[in-house]
Motif scaffolding. Structure first.
Motif: not given
Length: 75
Positions: A25-38
């Motif tokens: 969701g963060s990469r697709t809709f907001f072009d940011t990085e959320w969570g810890w997996l990135h």
């Protein structure tokens, strides 16, 4: 023991699935990085859907492991 393993697998599945969903969701809709997996790996947005699928599989395996009837030993 089987119940404990089932709960552990199910819990890990929820965390993995949530991280995949948040990452997608963060990469697709907001072009940011959320969570810890990135912070661990750099994945394209479509790969995060695979992470969600892995999480769902872990949840299903965990539930099935907990609910599998124990075999009665006959002596």
């Amino acid at each position: 023991m089987r119940t404990t393993i089932g709960y552990i697998l199910e819990s890990i599945g929820y965390v993995v699935g949530a991280q995949g969903l948040i990452g997608f969701g963060s990469r697709t809709f907001f072009d940011t990085e959320w969570g810890w997996l990135h912070k661990v790996v750099d994945l394209p947005p479509a790969a995060y859907l695979g992470i969600v699928a892995v999480g769902l599989v872990l949840v299903v395996v965990g539930v099935r492991t907990r609910r599998t009837p124990r075999h009665q030993e006959t002596v």
